[in-house]
Design a protein around this motif. Structure first.
Motif, mmCIF file in Angstrom:
data_model
loop_
_atom_site.group_PDB
_atom_site.id
_atom_site.type_symbol
_atom_site.label_atom_id
_atom_site.label_comp_id
_atom_site.label_asym_id
_atom_site.label_seq_id
_atom_site.Cartn_x
_atom_site.Cartn_y
_atom_site.Cartn_z
ATOM 1 N N ASP A 79 0.842 -1.197 0.000
ATOM 2 C CA ASP A 79 0.000 0.000 0.000
ATOM 3 C C ASP A 79 0.877 1.247 0.000
ATOM 4 O O ASP A 79 1.966 1.256 0.591
ATOM 5 C CB ASP A 79 -0.912 0.053 1.229
ATOM 6 C CG ASP A 79 -2.167 -0.788 1.038
ATOM 7 O OD1 ASP A 79 -2.866 -0.575 0.045
ATOM 8 O OD2 ASP A 79 -2.426 -1.661 1.888
ATOM 9 N N PHE A 80 0.379 2.294 -0.663
ATOM 10 C CA PHE A 80 1.061 3.583 -0.711
ATOM 11 C C PHE A 80 0.070 4.667 -0.298
ATOM 12 O O PHE A 80 -1.093 4.645 -0.699
ATOM 13 C CB PHE A 80 1.554 3.887 -2.127
ATOM 14 C CG PHE A 80 2.480 2.856 -2.708
ATOM 15 C CD1 PHE A 80 3.852 2.988 -2.596
ATOM 16 C CD2 PHE A 80 1.974 1.745 -3.378
ATOM 17 C CE1 PHE A 80 4.713 2.040 -3.140
ATOM 18 C CE2 PHE A 80 2.811 0.796 -3.930
ATOM 19 C CZ PHE A 80 4.191 0.938 -3.814
ATOM 20 N N VAL A 81 0.527 5.622 0.498
ATOM 21 C CA VAL A 81 -0.298 6.761 0.903
ATOM 22 C C VAL A 81 0.573 8.017 0.854
ATOM 23 O O VAL A 81 1.736 7.990 1.263
ATOM 24 C CB VAL A 81 -0.854 6.580 2.338
ATOM 25 C CG1 VAL A 81 -1.559 7.856 2.811
ATOM 26 C CG2 VAL A 81 -1.818 5.405 2.393
ATOM 27 N N LEU A 82 0.013 9.108 0.351
ATOM 28 C CA LEU A 82 0.688 10.398 0.411
ATOM 29 C C LEU A 82 0.169 11.161 1.621
ATOM 30 O O LEU A 82 -1.032 11.149 1.891
ATOM 31 C CB LEU A 82 0.402 11.214 -0.853
ATOM 32 C CG LEU A 82 0.849 10.624 -2.193
ATOM 33 C CD1 LEU A 82 0.588 11.630 -3.316
ATOM 34 C CD2 LEU A 82 2.303 10.249 -2.164
ATOM 35 N N TRP A 83 1.066 11.839 2.327
ATOM 36 C CA TRP A 83 0.635 12.642 3.466
ATOM 37 C C TRP A 83 1.606 13.784 3.660
ATOM 38 O O TRP A 83 2.718 13.784 3.153
ATOM 39 C CB TRP A 83 0.515 11.806 4.735
ATOM 40 C CG TRP A 83 1.807 11.257 5.265
ATOM 41 C CD1 TRP A 83 2.437 10.111 4.869
ATOM 42 C CD2 TRP A 83 2.627 11.832 6.279
ATOM 43 N NE1 TRP A 83 3.597 9.924 5.575
ATOM 44 C CE2 TRP A 83 3.743 10.973 6.451
ATOM 45 C CE3 TRP A 83 2.545 12.981 7.063
ATOM 46 C CZ2 TRP A 83 4.753 11.237 7.375
ATOM 47 C CZ3 TRP A 83 3.550 13.248 7.986
ATOM 48 C CH2 TRP A 83 4.637 12.373 8.134
ATOM 49 N N ARG A 84 1.156 14.759 4.401
ATOM 50 C CA ARG A 84 2.018 15.889 4.736
ATOM 51 C C ARG A 84 1.644 16.413 6.108
ATOM 52 O O ARG A 84 0.562 16.154 6.619
ATOM 53 C CB ARG A 84 1.877 17.003 3.699
ATOM 54 C CG ARG A 84 0.480 17.563 3.582
ATOM 55 C CD ARG A 84 0.390 18.621 2.520
ATOM 56 N NE ARG A 84 -0.964 19.141 2.434
ATOM 57 C CZ ARG A 84 -1.329 20.133 1.636
ATOM 58 N NH1 ARG A 84 -0.433 20.694 0.852
ATOM 59 N NH2 ARG A 84 -2.566 20.557 1.609
ATOM 60 N N GLY A 85 2.560 17.139 6.707
ATOM 61 C CA GLY A 85 2.337 17.668 8.047
ATOM 62 C C GLY A 85 3.656 17.728 8.779
ATOM 63 O O GLY A 85 4.658 17.154 8.340
ATOM 64 N N PRO A 86 3.695 18.410 9.899
ATOM 65 C CA PRO A 86 4.943 18.538 10.661
ATOM 66 C C PRO A 86 5.395 17.201 11.216
ATOM 67 O O PRO A 86 4.575 16.337 11.528
ATOM 68 C CB PRO A 86 4.570 19.513 11.785
ATOM 69 C CG PRO A 86 3.087 19.364 11.924
ATOM 70 C CD PRO A 86 2.577 19.108 10.541
ATOM 71 N N ASP A 87 6.710 17.027 11.309
ATOM 72 C CA ASP A 87 7.248 15.793 11.885
ATOM 73 C C ASP A 87 6.731 15.616 13.309
ATOM 74 O O ASP A 87 6.657 16.556 14.095
ATOM 75 C CB ASP A 87 8.778 15.833 11.898
ATOM 76 C CG ASP A 87 9.359 15.751 10.497
ATOM 77 O OD1 ASP A 87 10.512 16.174 10.323
ATOM 78 O OD2 ASP A 87 8.643 15.277 9.596
ATOM 79 N N GLY A 88 6.368 14.405 13.639
ATOM 80 C CA GLY A 88 5.892 14.099 14.971
ATOM 81 C C GLY A 88 4.392 14.238 15.131
ATOM 82 O O GLY A 88 3.830 13.813 16.134
ATOM 83 N N ALA A 89 3.745 14.868 14.139
ATOM 84 C CA ALA A 89 2.289 15.019 14.222
ATOM 85 C C ALA A 89 1.616 13.833 13.553
ATOM 86 O O ALA A 89 2.221 13.127 12.758
ATOM 87 C CB ALA A 89 1.853 16.319 13.547
ATOM 88 N N ASP A 90 0.348 13.627 13.881
ATOM 89 C CA ASP A 90 -0.417 12.563 13.242
ATOM 90 C C ASP A 90 -0.655 12.954 11.791
ATOM 91 O O ASP A 90 -1.363 13.929 11.511
ATOM 92 C CB ASP A 90 -1.755 12.398 13.958
ATOM 93 C CG ASP A 90 -2.646 11.347 13.301
ATOM 94 O OD1 ASP A 90 -2.193 10.715 12.341
ATOM 95 O OD2 ASP A 90 -3.785 11.184 13.766
#
Length: 262
Positions: A71-82
């Motif tokens: 499985d592959f998912v793209l995500w973004r957000g600050p390190d350490g955050a959900d």
């Protein structure tokens, strides 16, 4: 409102579509599957205009028992955050709820791929452009598995367009030549192309009978993305604008405009 009409439903999907956790493969052990390099669209940045675009992501997976799924998912957000806290901060593949397409290249290794469809009229906004992390999970035939939340990155970019017009044509040798143009890019909020303001764009010239361009000067786009400058006409050749690109917008080159110098 167009892109948020089903926000309640999408929020539920975001929760239900979370990546598998250790309990999902209780018979296996995290870290057993080796994951190779990830490639989106053949290794290129993902460039989207104002219409839907589907690209393929793939990677190699290795385990002594063989590979059954990925499985592959793209995500973004600050390190350490959900990374999966909102729907807007994650993009799942078209095959996330079914098995990936895995083709065995040996008894222990498979190349697995899934597709992603990027939809400017539904899931993308201008703020979506930029660098996204790629979360990857591989599942072995004996249920051993590896999940790497930030295995790689890819860039999602707004398609760019660049035009040029040089005149007058023909022009007297030693005369003044005016070169204009416009740099625009896809606007995912309005589903059209808008000028890209205050961007450095190189004016380039290629002498007739040659194959390479040289940079004459750099000009910045106006507040509406337009370009305009003057040069002295010296010899027959092609004029074009060349844009190096940014993290959110790919590079672009206009098709050379030939000018006859007499």
């Amino acid at each position: 409102m167009r892109k948020r009409a089903a926000s309640a439903v999408l929020g539920a999907v975001a929760v239900l579509a979370g990546l598998a956790v250790p309990g999902a493969h209780a018979e296996g052990t995290q870290g057993e599957v080796q994951i190779g390099a990830v490639a989106f669209d053949g290794g290129k940045d993902v460039v989207v205009g104002i219409y839907d675009k589907t690209v393929t992501v793939s990677a190699s997976f290795t385990h002594p028992s063989g590979i059954q799924d990925a499985d592959f998912v793209l995500w973004r957000g600050p390190d350490g955050a959900d990374p999966y806290q909102t729907y807007d901060d994650r993009i799942i593949s078209n095959q996330y709820y079914v098995h990936a397409d895995c083709e065995a290249t040996s008894a222990t290794t498979s190349t697995c791929s899934q597709t992603f469809t990027f939809e400017p009229d539904w899931t993308l906004t201008n703020a979506s452009a930029g660098t996204w992390k790629v979360s990857v999970q591989g599942v072995a035939a004996d249920d051993g598995w590896t999940h790497t939340p930030d295995h790689a990155t890819t860039r999602l970019q707004r398609e760019s367009r660049l035009t040029v017009d040089a005149g007058p044509e023909p022009v007297a040798k030693g005369g003044t030549l005016t070169v204009t143009g416009k740099l625009s890019r896809a606007n995912w909020d309005t589903l059209d192309y808008r000028g890209y303001a205050t961007q450095p764009v190189r004016l380039q010239f290629r002498k007739a009978g040659t194959t390479s361009y040289t940079t004459v000067k750099t000009v910045y786009t106006s507040g509406t993305g337009t370009l305009s400058t003057t040069v002295t006409a010296a010899e027959d050749g092609y004029w074009r604008w060349s844009f190096a690109g940014t993290s959110t917008t790919p590079a672009a080159k206009a098709t050379g405009d030939f000018v006859d110098v007499r």
